[in-house]
Design a protein around this motif. Structure first.
Motif, PDB file in Angstrom:
ATOM      1  N   VAL A   1       0.822  -1.227   0.000  1.00  9.23           N
ATOM      2  CA  VAL A   1       0.000   0.000   0.000  1.00  9.23           C
ATOM      3  C   VAL A   1       0.847   1.265   0.000  1.00  9.23           C
ATOM      4  N   GLY A   2       2.183   1.108  -0.042  1.00 13.67           N
ATOM      5  CA  GLY A   2       3.064   2.257  -0.182  1.00 13.67           C
ATOM      6  C   GLY A   2       3.300   3.077   1.063  1.00 13.67           C
ATOM      7  N   VAL A   3       3.264   2.421   2.234  1.00 10.23           N
ATOM      8  CA  VAL A   3       3.507   3.163   3.481  1.00 10.23           C
ATOM      9  C   VAL A   3       4.744   2.636   4.221  1.00 10.23           C
ATOM     10  N   SER A   4       5.610   1.919   3.490  1.00 10.53           N
ATOM     11  CA  SER A   4       6.808   1.352   4.122  1.00 10.53           C
ATOM     12  C   SER A   4       7.872   2.431   4.276  1.00 10.53           C
ATOM     13  N   SER A   5       7.685   3.267   5.279  1.00 10.74           N
ATOM     14  CA  SER A   5       8.572   4.404   5.515  1.00 10.74           C
ATOM     15  C   SER A   5       9.640   4.052   6.546  1.00 10.74           C
ATOM     16  N   GLU A   6      10.602   4.954   6.678  1.00 11.82           N
ATOM     17  CA  GLU A   6      11.626   4.781   7.706  1.00 11.82           C
ATOM     18  C   GLU A   6      10.996   4.712   9.089  1.00 11.82           C
ATOM     19  N   LYS A   7      10.042   5.589   9.344  1.00  7.55           N
ATOM     20  CA  LYS A   7       9.385   5.635  10.646  1.00  7.55           C
ATOM     21  C   LYS A   7       8.720   4.301  10.978  1.00  7.55           C
ATOM     22  N   LEU A   8       7.997   3.737  10.009  1.00  9.82           N
ATOM     23  CA  LEU A   8       7.298   2.475  10.224  1.00  9.82           C
ATOM     24  C   LEU A   8       8.274   1.337  10.459  1.00  9.82           C
ATOM     25  N   ARG A   9       9.344   1.264   9.669  1.00 11.20           N
ATOM     26  CA  ARG A   9      10.288   0.165   9.783  1.00 11.20           C
ATOM     27  C   ARG A   9      11.075   0.240  11.093  1.00 11.20           C
ATOM     28  N   ARG A  10      11.405   1.452  11.529  1.00  7.54           N
ATOM     29  CA  ARG A  10      12.097   1.599  12.811  1.00  7.54           C
ATOM     30  C   ARG A  10      11.182   1.197  13.962  1.00  7.54           C
ATOM     31  N   LEU A  11       9.910   1.595  13.868  1.00  8.95           N
ATOM     32  CA  LEU A  11       8.939   1.210  14.890  1.00  8.95           C
ATOM     33  C   LEU A  11       8.791  -0.298  14.927  1.00  8.95           C
TER      34      LEU A  11
ATOM     35  N   LYS B   1      28.040   5.123  14.699  1.00  8.18           N
ATOM     36  CA  LYS B   1      28.338   5.447  13.305  1.00  8.18           C
ATOM     37  C   LYS B   1      27.301   6.358  12.671  1.00  8.18           C
ATOM     38  N   PHE B   2      26.007   6.068  12.932  1.00 11.49           N
ATOM     39  CA  PHE B   2      24.940   6.773  12.216  1.00 11.49           C
ATOM     40  C   PHE B   2      24.049   7.640  13.102  1.00 11.49           C
ATOM     41  N   LYS B   3      24.228   7.552  14.419  1.00  8.70           N
ATOM     42  CA  LYS B   3      23.359   8.260  15.367  1.00  8.70           C
ATOM     43  C   LYS B   3      21.924   7.755  15.312  1.00  8.70           C
ATOM     44  N   LYS B   4      21.752   6.530  14.826  1.00 10.22           N
ATOM     45  CA  LYS B   4      20.447   5.879  14.763  1.00 10.22           C
ATOM     46  C   LYS B   4      20.620   4.402  15.102  1.00 10.22           C
ATOM     47  N   GLU B   5      19.539   3.809  15.624  1.00  7.19           N
ATOM     48  CA  GLU B   5      19.581   2.378  15.908  1.00  7.19           C
ATOM     49  C   GLU B   5      19.537   1.569  14.613  1.00  7.19           C
ATOM     50  N   THR B   6      19.983   0.321  14.689  1.00  7.66           N
ATOM     51  CA  THR B   6      19.970  -0.542  13.514  1.00  7.66           C
ATOM     52  C   THR B   6      18.541  -0.923  13.129  1.00  7.66           C
ATOM     53  N   CYS B   7      18.319  -1.065  11.826  1.00 12.23           N
ATOM     54  CA  CYS B   7      16.976  -1.381  11.323  1.00 12.23           C
ATOM     55  C   CYS B   7      17.111  -2.111   9.992  1.00 12.23           C
ATOM     56  N   THR B   8      17.913  -3.171   9.968  1.00 10.48           N
ATOM     57  CA  THR B   8      18.256  -3.815   8.699  1.00 10.48           C
ATOM     58  C   THR B   8      17.178  -4.766   8.183  1.00 10.48           C
ATOM     59  N   HIS B   9      16.451  -5.417   9.093  1.00 10.33           N
ATOM     60  CA  HIS B   9      15.491  -6.453   8.684  1.00 10.33           C
ATOM     61  C   HIS B   9      16.155  -7.445   7.728  1.00 10.33           C
ATOM     62  N   ALA B  10      17.361  -7.849   8.064  1.00  5.73           N
ATOM     63  CA  ALA B  10      18.151  -8.718   7.184  1.00  5.73           C
ATOM     64  C   ALA B  10      17.534 -10.106   7.076  1.00  5.73           C
ATOM     65  N   TRP B  11      17.856 -10.778   5.975  1.00  6.55           N
ATOM     66  CA  TRP B  11      17.317 -12.115   5.734  1.00  6.55           C
ATOM     67  C   TRP B  11      17.729 -13.103   6.816  1.00  6.55           C
ATOM     68  N   LEU B  12      18.997 -13.066   7.224  1.00  7.87           N
ATOM     69  CA  LEU B  12      19.446 -13.987   8.266  1.00  7.87           C
ATOM     70  C   LEU B  12      18.737 -13.722   9.594  1.00  7.87           C
ATOM     71  N   SER B  13      18.389 -12.474   9.849  1.00 11.35           N
ATOM     72  CA  SER B  13      17.637 -12.138  11.061  1.00 11.35           C
ATOM     73  C   SER B  13      16.237 -12.735  11.013  1.00 11.35           C
ATOM     74  N   LYS B  14      15.655 -12.761   9.815  1.00  9.84           N
ATOM     75  CA  LYS B  14      14.332 -13.373   9.657  1.00  9.84           C
ATOM     76  C   LYS B  14      14.398 -14.879   9.897  1.00  9.84           C
ATOM     77  N   ILE B  15      15.460 -15.503   9.383  1.00 17.00           N
ATOM     78  CA  ILE B  15      15.649 -16.938   9.610  1.00 17.00           C
ATOM     79  C   ILE B  15      15.850 -17.212  11.099  1.00 17.00           C
ATOM     80  N   TRP B  16      16.615 -16.329  11.746  1.00 17.40           N
ATOM     81  CA  TRP B  16      16.820 -16.462  13.194  1.00 17.40           C
ATOM     82  C   TRP B  16      15.486 -16.340  13.930  1.00 17.40           C
ATOM     83  N   GLY B  17      14.614 -15.451  13.449  1.00 17.65           N
ATOM     84  CA  GLY B  17      13.301 -15.293  14.062  1.00 17.65           C
ATOM     85  C   GLY B  17      12.493 -16.584  14.013  1.00 17.65           C
ATOM     86  N   ILE B  18      12.588 -17.302  12.912  1.00 16.63           N
ATOM     87  CA  ILE B  18      11.897 -18.591  12.800  1.00 16.63           C
ATOM     88  C   ILE B  18      12.481 -19.591  13.790  1.00 16.63           C
ATOM     89  N   SER B  19      13.798 -19.585  13.923  1.00 15.24           N
ATOM     90  CA  SER B  19      14.436 -20.502  14.875  1.00 15.24           C
ATOM     91  C   SER B  19      14.052 -20.147  16.309  1.00 15.24           C
TER      92      SER B  19
END
Length: 199
Positions: free
Chosen positions: A55-65, A113-131
């Motif tokens: 729906v086009g609302v995948s913003s930085e704010k939403l992903r960080r939340l 490094k960036f003055k922001k928390e990490t928000c990668t949603h990396a593939w390996l993190s998703k696999i870890w979530g399943i585990s």
């Protein structure tokens, strides 16, 4: 439709204190209910991102939340596992402490490094979530660690190394970076097409 991703994240946020309270007050008697909330929570985690991109609302704010609520949600399950069977958790505290240290490192390195928390949603993190889902099913539902626990520790270490590499490689802060390989391509200036289903 555009509010659905926020509602799904809110559901997960509300589940966290409920899971914590059920485990603290009722122990293993609440095991089935806690596991049900965990599986429903995982479904909300899967679909909030998919719907947001559709729906086009995948913003930085939403992903960080989304990332921060994920952390709260899984921590509540960790406490639930401890309340239900503290002996199992105490017997494996070194491995659990290592995961916490690596999680903290991801945040510390990203903030430095960036003055922001990490928000990668990396593939390996998703696999870890399943585990994690499987491991908590064993810990909460059957009061045992077993192979699922050891697998989630190994995947947790690997996924956190991946996130740390992403942070170190990226030239500037970005969210939804699938792997350190993608971060390297971003650093070299190669364009990346984002999927509507994953990142």
């Amino acid at each position: 439709m555009k509010t659905i991703p926020y509602l799904l994240i809110a559901i997960r946020f509300l589940f966290a204190p409920l899971i914590f309270s059920l485990a603290y007050l009722n122990g293993e008697k609440s095991g089935v209910l806690i596991l049900t909330l965990m599986f429903v929570g995982l479904l909300t985690d899967i679909f909030d991102g998919i719907i947001a991109r559709k729906v086009g609302v995948s913003s930085e704010k939403l992903r960080r939340l989304d990332s921060q609520i994920d952390l709260v949600f899984w921590l509540s399950l960790g406490f639930a596992a401890y309340f239900i069977n503290p002996e199992v958790i105490q017997n494996h505290w070194q491995s659990i402490a290592l995961i916490f240290i690596m999680e903290a490192l991801c945040y510390i390195i990203s903030i430095i490094k960036f003055k922001k928390e990490t928000c990668t949603h990396a593939w390996l993190s998703k696999i870890w979530g399943i585990s994690l889902l499987i491991a908590f099913t064993y810990l909460i539902g059957f009061q045992q660690a077993g192979w699922a626990f050891h697998l989630t520790i190994i995947l947790g270490i690997i996924s956190h190394i991946d996130v740390i590499l992403i942070i170190l490689i990226l030239p500037m802060w970005q969210y939804d970076v699938p792997s350190f390989y993608h971060a390297w391509n971003i650093r070299k200036g190669k364009p990346r097409k984002k999927s509507t289903l994953f990142n």
